[in-house]
Design a protein around this motif. Sequence first.
Motif, PDB file in Angstrom:
ATOM      1  N   LEU A   5       0.827  -1.204   0.000  1.00  0.00           N
ATOM      2  CA  LEU A   5       0.000   0.000   0.000  1.00  0.00           C
ATOM      3  C   LEU A   5       0.869   1.264   0.000  1.00  0.00           C
ATOM      4  N   VAL A   6       1.878   1.287   0.856  1.00  0.00           N
ATOM      5  CA  VAL A   6       2.765   2.451   0.958  1.00  0.00           C
ATOM      6  C   VAL A   6       3.578   2.611  -0.321  1.00  0.00           C
ATOM      7  N   ALA A  77       3.165  -1.093  10.471  1.00  0.00           N
ATOM      8  CA  ALA A  77       4.265  -0.134  10.422  1.00  0.00           C
ATOM      9  C   ALA A  77       5.188  -0.495   9.261  1.00  0.00           C
ATOM     10  N   VAL A  78       5.554   0.510   8.469  1.00  0.00           N
ATOM     11  CA  VAL A  78       6.406   0.294   7.296  1.00  0.00           C
ATOM     12  C   VAL A  78       7.497   1.355   7.283  1.00  0.00           C
ATOM     13  N   LEU A 101      11.212   6.793   4.712  1.00  0.00           N
ATOM     14  CA  LEU A 101       9.777   6.986   4.787  1.00  0.00           C
ATOM     15  C   LEU A 101       9.246   6.048   5.856  1.00  0.00           C
ATOM     16  N   GLY A 102       8.565   6.611   6.838  1.00  0.00           N
ATOM     17  CA  GLY A 102       7.903   5.812   7.860  1.00  0.00           C
ATOM     18  C   GLY A 102       6.411   5.977   7.708  1.00  0.00           C
ATOM     19  N   ALA A 103       5.684   4.874   7.696  1.00  0.00           N
ATOM     20  CA  ALA A 103       4.235   4.945   7.496  1.00  0.00           C
ATOM     21  C   ALA A 103       3.526   3.991   8.438  1.00  0.00           C
ATOM     22  N   ALA A 107      -6.633  -0.483   8.600  1.00  0.00           N
ATOM     23  CA  ALA A 107      -7.849  -0.740   7.811  1.00  0.00           C
ATOM     24  C   ALA A 107      -7.633  -0.433   6.325  1.00  0.00           C
ATOM     25  N   ASP A 108      -6.487  -0.884   5.798  1.00  0.00           N
ATOM     26  CA  ASP A 108      -6.156  -0.731   4.373  1.00  0.00           C
ATOM     27  C   ASP A 108      -6.045   0.713   3.903  1.00  0.00           C
ATOM     28  N   LYS A 109      -5.719   1.616   4.814  1.00  0.00           N
ATOM     29  CA  LYS A 109      -5.474   3.018   4.461  1.00  0.00           C
ATOM     30  C   LYS A 109      -4.237   3.510   5.214  1.00  0.00           C
ATOM     31  N   ILE A 110      -3.526   4.440   4.619  1.00  0.00           N
ATOM     32  CA  ILE A 110      -2.359   5.034   5.270  1.00  0.00           C
ATOM     33  C   ILE A 110      -2.858   6.125   6.215  1.00  0.00           C
ATOM     34  N   ILE A 111      -2.510   6.001   7.503  1.00  0.00           N
ATOM     35  CA  ILE A 111      -2.939   6.998   8.485  1.00  0.00           C
ATOM     36  C   ILE A 111      -1.808   7.951   8.878  1.00  0.00           C
ATOM     37  N   PHE A 112      -0.561   7.525   8.605  1.00  0.00           N
ATOM     38  CA  PHE A 112       0.605   8.378   8.862  1.00  0.00           C
ATOM     39  C   PHE A 112       1.623   8.113   7.772  1.00  0.00           C
ATOM     40  N   PHE A 113       2.233   9.204   7.273  1.00  0.00           N
ATOM     41  CA  PHE A 113       3.205   9.133   6.191  1.00  0.00           C
ATOM     42  C   PHE A 113       4.242  10.193   6.519  1.00  0.00           C
TER      43      PHE A 113
END
Length: 127
Positions: A5-6, A77-78, A101-103, A107-113
Amino acid sequence: MGERLVRGAVNAFMARDLDGILTRAAPEIELRSLLTEAERPLYHGHDGVREWFDAVFGVFPDWRPQPRAASYDEDGAVVIPLDVTATGVGSGAPIDQTYWLGARVQADKIIFFGFFRTESDAMDAVT
């Protein structure tokens, strides 16, 4: 799952596809920018992502992050190292460095980028 996703959001960014980023982003996303940290380090929501996108390409129209393999992808966490090249539009100053890049994905959405100078900082922000 998180890395895919990220990485999709990074690929959309590289293609200048704002909608491709927003479809992967939660409406309440928080984005941390190194490029604008002196004036505005955090952006919130889809409107914030739009403002950040315009800010990045306004200063560095040729901004090119080349992602490497994720160094961490677990429990939403990615962390992905990015080799970045760009040239400042006003100064002509080149950039050629590595950022992390930390993400966070939920729920299948990025909440922090967020973008960080060190892998350790990226890890601390997302784990």
